[in-house]
Design a protein around this motif. Structure first.
Motif, PDB file in Angstrom:
ATOM      1  N   LEU A  31      17.508  27.504  10.677  1.00  0.00           N
ATOM      2  CA  LEU A  31      16.365  27.841  11.582  1.00  0.00           C
ATOM      3  C   LEU A  31      16.775  27.596  13.125  1.00  0.00           C
ATOM      4  CD1 LEU A  31      13.513  26.628   9.312  1.00  0.00           C
ATOM      5  CD2 LEU A  31      14.170  29.006   9.636  1.00  0.00           C
ATOM      6  N   LEU A  32      17.912  27.128  13.354  1.00  0.00           N
ATOM      7  CA  LEU A  32      18.386  26.779  14.481  1.00  0.00           C
ATOM      8  C   LEU A  32      19.314  27.865  14.933  1.00  0.00           C
ATOM      9  CD1 LEU A  32      18.408  23.006  14.465  1.00  0.00           C
ATOM     10  CD2 LEU A  32      16.839  24.353  15.589  1.00  0.00           C
ATOM     11  N   THR A  33      19.486  28.816  14.191  1.00  0.00           N
ATOM     12  CA  THR A  33      20.478  29.993  14.688  1.00  0.00           C
ATOM     13  C   THR A  33      19.694  30.910  15.419  1.00  0.00           C
ATOM     14  OG1 THR A  33      20.173  31.434  12.726  1.00  0.00           O
ATOM     15  CG2 THR A  33      21.934  29.972  12.455  1.00  0.00           C
ATOM     16  N   PRO A  34      20.382  31.907  16.154  1.00  0.00           N
ATOM     17  CA  PRO A  34      19.407  32.837  16.885  1.00  0.00           C
ATOM     18  C   PRO A  34      18.896  34.041  15.970  1.00  0.00           C
ATOM     19  CG  PRO A  34      21.912  32.722  17.825  1.00  0.00           C
ATOM     20  CD  PRO A  34      21.561  32.080  16.554  1.00  0.00           C
ATOM     21  N   TRP A  35      19.265  33.993  14.721  1.00  0.00           N
ATOM     22  CA  TRP A  35      18.757  35.154  13.970  1.00  0.00           C
ATOM     23  C   TRP A  35      17.646  34.822  12.775  1.00  0.00           C
ATOM     24  CZ3 TRP A  35      24.130  33.187  13.214  1.00  0.00           C
ATOM     25  CH2 TRP A  35      24.735  33.632  14.229  1.00  0.00           C
ATOM     26  N   ARG A  36      17.145  33.444  12.791  1.00  0.00           N
ATOM     27  CA  ARG A  36      16.141  33.243  11.770  1.00  0.00           C
ATOM     28  C   ARG A  36      15.310  32.327  12.589  1.00  0.00           C
ATOM     29  NH1 ARG A  36      17.183  36.385   8.728  1.00  0.00           N
ATOM     30  NH2 ARG A  36      17.645  36.352   6.374  1.00  0.00           N
ATOM     31  N   ILE A  37      13.884  32.610  12.213  1.00  0.00           N
ATOM     32  CA  ILE A  37      12.906  31.753  12.836  1.00  0.00           C
ATOM     33  C   ILE A  37      11.951  31.187  11.803  1.00  0.00           C
ATOM     34  CG2 ILE A  37      11.184  33.792  13.141  1.00  0.00           C
ATOM     35  CD1 ILE A  37      10.910  33.014  16.053  1.00  0.00           C
ATOM     36  N   VAL A  60      11.317  22.126  14.674  1.00  0.00           N
ATOM     37  CA  VAL A  60      12.457  22.753  13.960  1.00  0.00           C
ATOM     38  C   VAL A  60      13.565  21.741  14.100  1.00  0.00           C
ATOM     39  CG1 VAL A  60      13.707  24.744  13.408  1.00  0.00           C
ATOM     40  CG2 VAL A  60      11.419  25.026  14.245  1.00  0.00           C
ATOM     41  N   VAL A  61      14.101  21.547  12.831  1.00  0.00           N
ATOM     42  CA  VAL A  61      15.538  20.781  12.871  1.00  0.00           C
ATOM     43  C   VAL A  61      16.566  21.319  11.746  1.00  0.00           C
ATOM     44  CG1 VAL A  61      14.628  18.538  13.951  1.00  0.00           C
ATOM     45  CG2 VAL A  61      14.355  18.789  11.550  1.00  0.00           C
TER      46      VAL A  61
ATOM     47  N   LEU B  42      14.940  31.742  20.466  1.00  0.00           N
ATOM     48  CA  LEU B  42      16.085  32.545  19.583  1.00  0.00           C
ATOM     49  C   LEU B  42      16.927  33.149  20.909  1.00  0.00           C
ATOM     50  CD1 LEU B  42      14.320  34.703  17.209  1.00  0.00           C
ATOM     51  CD2 LEU B  42      15.541  32.549  16.709  1.00  0.00           C
ATOM     52  N   VAL B  56      19.982  21.370  18.842  1.00  0.00           N
ATOM     53  CA  VAL B  56      19.728  20.356  17.849  1.00  0.00           C
ATOM     54  C   VAL B  56      18.457  20.378  17.281  1.00  0.00           C
ATOM     55  CG1 VAL B  56      21.604  19.067  18.225  1.00  0.00           C
ATOM     56  CG2 VAL B  56      19.754  18.542  19.153  1.00  0.00           C
ATOM     57  N   LYS B  58      14.042  22.138  18.088  1.00  0.00           N
ATOM     58  CA  LYS B  58      13.151  22.798  18.897  1.00  0.00           C
ATOM     59  C   LYS B  58      11.653  22.291  18.646  1.00  0.00           C
ATOM     60  CE  LYS B  58      14.193  27.052  17.036  1.00  0.00           C
ATOM     61  NZ  LYS B  58      14.337  28.479  16.693  1.00  0.00           N
TER      62      LYS B  58
END
Lengths: 443, 443
Positions: A31-37, A60-61, B42, B56, B58
């Motif tokens: 959830l900290l990548t650009p592809w998942r929310i 989000v962590v 994102l 790390v 959000k």
């Protein structure tokens, strides 16, 4: 002693202080990548909203003990209810259970009942339970265990003096039913008496600023009333949404208040309001066709099949969608729809005469009651000074010689032009169906 | 003294400690509703990732001074770079600037240069600047001001002993270009020497678990190498994505390392790998058609126009998409495609013989090189024991008698069935185009 037990949620009715503010912590490095929310928090927010429990912050962590710990402590500080999602899996990366227990100074103990249940789940599929999965049977001392019929990770409910901590599994198909049962059970018991009632209204054919201008005097007046209604305006390409909500302990009063509010908005929005109960435009069009026992055919150039695809997204649409054609080439307009080549030569493929001829030809060949036609320049190429990118001609032909055509110039890129053109085409059909029914206005 | 000035980002090259960890705080009450999600993070994550700055945590908070303050302090505690998005507007609800200044003990002062710029923006449109907008010219003492060519709210960069605080406007069309310029300018100067390089691979025709099984031995071996490659697997209906990334100071080495990794994956994935540079399946099909100067026509029943709509999402697709038909009714299959009514009677509309006849008929009537046909039961109604909901027959007809047909049973609801069927149809066409070209495999 207070050994954890697997309990049926329905038998579980905790007393304690009323929960008013919630914080949501989503755990998972993906959830900290650009592809998942984190979309779980939307569902959690909606369900807690229903109970009058307000989400005041979300975090989000990643799968890091230090970060989970920091976010959890912060959340505990901000809210009466902390909902953690994810990180309950069987691998060494899944740390939520451990971090929360440590932060609350609770020891983790294996619950054999849970181990047996997980083992049974595996065996039912003919597999052996990996040893890893015993992690999922570890329960913080004193926690209530929430059954998970859709997966191996049970949920956990920890009661503290000043807060409730709720750990839910990350996969939506596990989280959602678990939360649903909590919302009708123990969470309902711990929320205040007020319940939220909502209405979703949708408007086509007007810009956001125009909707705002028309509705603002109406909804501003609601604020000072006994039972204030909350209003949110959301804009999407070709569509404006109004979300109304009211909080009241009495569902009937809430319902009546919303009915009245909807009437007031109908007064200023008129026929641009196409639904007052959250229907999509293609659903509204489908209901109108079905109620009239009529059928439609679709002829599309620049929307490339999008109008037909939207109409056929609706279950049961095969009853009223007879056929569609995507006539990208001029040859296909001539062959499939009987558009005169000379008409295209004279006016160009993107023109009102050609759109009208496409609709009329489609209707005749498909022998349907209605036909919709769209021809335009979706871009990025193909524009000219006279007909820039985004220019779209839209026509509808119907029974008793009913026919309308219009030209619109849409902003945005190719996909935005397609989306907006499909919206205007469906909306034109909707208005003509309403006219034919003699009952204009949103159902 | 250190009065804030409007500076060009390019002239702004701060010295200071290297930024390694970032936290993102999104501000806005609408982001705590069930209908809106923070997507800015994102974009921020992707751009910071490029510089080797890791996000790390959000957080999302509403327009509440107390909540913004708590989240900001927490973020400052966790990261070297705190990026706040939103809450920089002109209204009393927009609190980011005030809360951050107060937390850092900095006074806010109006910057007349900014006021003048904002006023000029309004005047260029023939409007007077509302007095409210002067709030947007308030700058914390010592902050660097980041130009916003797309809106009135400038960005703000505050340098602290131990951290950098960056405030960016919420609207993506203002935030993104501002961040882009920071990433090539001052943020690049403050990041480590390593840069991220990525590849996005997409696979059709295999389940996630199968892709995992095939690729796991390959990517596990990468972990122990000098220049480890990070791998993420993402599953979507009908498609698996592999994201590869490598961090290195030398772009050429990174590129070579990724090329080699892609070769290894190609070895195990073979023709199921349809792109190694992030293309969509409809783009890959489009390129193949264009390179062969061939055209396609589409005949769809249960996908209802989705295959045609996807193909025509691609700019320039009018060159190779000749036409499509959506033949929902049996009559339309007979009339538009010349399918024999007896064939439908004998095998049913959802059958391989009918799919093949649809493709052949479409190809002949459209006089195209290729035709794709889809017929199936999208549900929820219409299924039977023999042909349950989700059963779809897919056929492609091509030059030199090339023809293939297959039947697939898809899981999920109506929209999932449509999506997966469109994916398999496009993928079958892709494979046949590659066969015809004698150059199988992903470009």
């Amino acid at each position: 002693v207070d050994r954890a037990r697997v309990v049926r949620v329905t038998s579980f009715d905790p007393a304690g202080r009323t929960l008013r503010k919630a914080a949501v912590v989503a755990v998972g490095s993906e959830l900290l990548t650009p592809w998942r929310i984190d979309t779980n928090s939307l569902y959690v927010t909606e369900r807690l909203d229903d109970l009058g429990i307000e989400v005041v912050m979300k975090a989000v962590v990643g799968d890091s003990a230090e970060e989970i710990d920091a976010a959890f402590r912060q959340a505990l500080h901000r809210a009466h209810l902390v909902v953690l999602t994810g990180g309950l899996g069987p691998t060494a990366d899944d740390l939520t259970r451990d971090v929360v227990s440590a932060a609350l100074d609770l020891t983790l103990e294996e619950d054999e009942t849970i181990t047996a249940r997980i083992r049974a789940r595996f065996e039912a599929r003919g597999w052996r339970m990996p040893e890893n999965n015993r992690r999922q049977a570890m329960v913080p001392r004193g926690a209530q265990v929430i059954e998970n019929p859709n997966g191996t990770a049970p949920g956990l409910w920890i009661e503290r003096k000043d807060a409730v901590v709720l750990m839910l599994p990350g996969p939506p198909r596990e989280l959602q039913p678990m939360l649903d049962r909590l919302v009708t059970g123990p969470l309902a018991a711990r929320s205040g008496p007020e319940r939220l009632r909502r209405r979703v209204l949708r408007i086509a054919g007007r810009a956001e600023s125009h909707v705002e201008e028309l509705t603002q005097p109406v909804y501003s007046a609601w604020q000072s009333q006994d039972l204030p209604i909350d209003t949110t305006i959301l804009a999407a390409p070709g569509q404006i949404e109004l979300h109304l909500s009211v909080r009241t302990p009495d569902p009937e009063t809430g319902q009546r208040r919303l009915d009245q509010a909807v009437q007031e908005l109908r007064g200023v929005l008129g026929r641009d309001l196409f639904t007052v109960d959250g229907k999509l435009l293609e659903e509204v069009v489908g209901e109108l066709l079905r109620s009239r026992a009529e059928r439609v055919a679709i002829a599309e150039s620049c929307t490339g099949g999008l109008v037909a695809s939207r109409l056929t997204d609706v279950p049961g649409s095969s009853e009223y969608v007879e056929r569609g054609v995507v006539c990208y080439s001029n040859a296909s307009k001539v062959e499939l729809l009987g558009v005169a080549a000379s008409l295209i030569d004279e006016h160009g493929a993107v023109s009102e005469p050609v759109a009208s001829a496409m609709a009329a030809g489609m209707r005749e060949r498909a022998r349907t009651d209605w036909a919709v036609a769209v021809t335009g320049i979706a871009g990025p190429g193909g524009g000219s000074d006279l007909k820039p990118v985004g220019t779209v001609a839209i026509a509808v032909a119907g029974p008793l010689g009913r026919a309308r055509v219009k030209t619109v110039r849409f902003p945005g890129g190719r996909l935005q032009v397609k989306t907006q053109a499909s919206q205007v085409a469906l909306d034109l059909l909707r208005r003509m169906l309403e006219d034919a029914s003699g009952s204009p206005g949103a159902r």
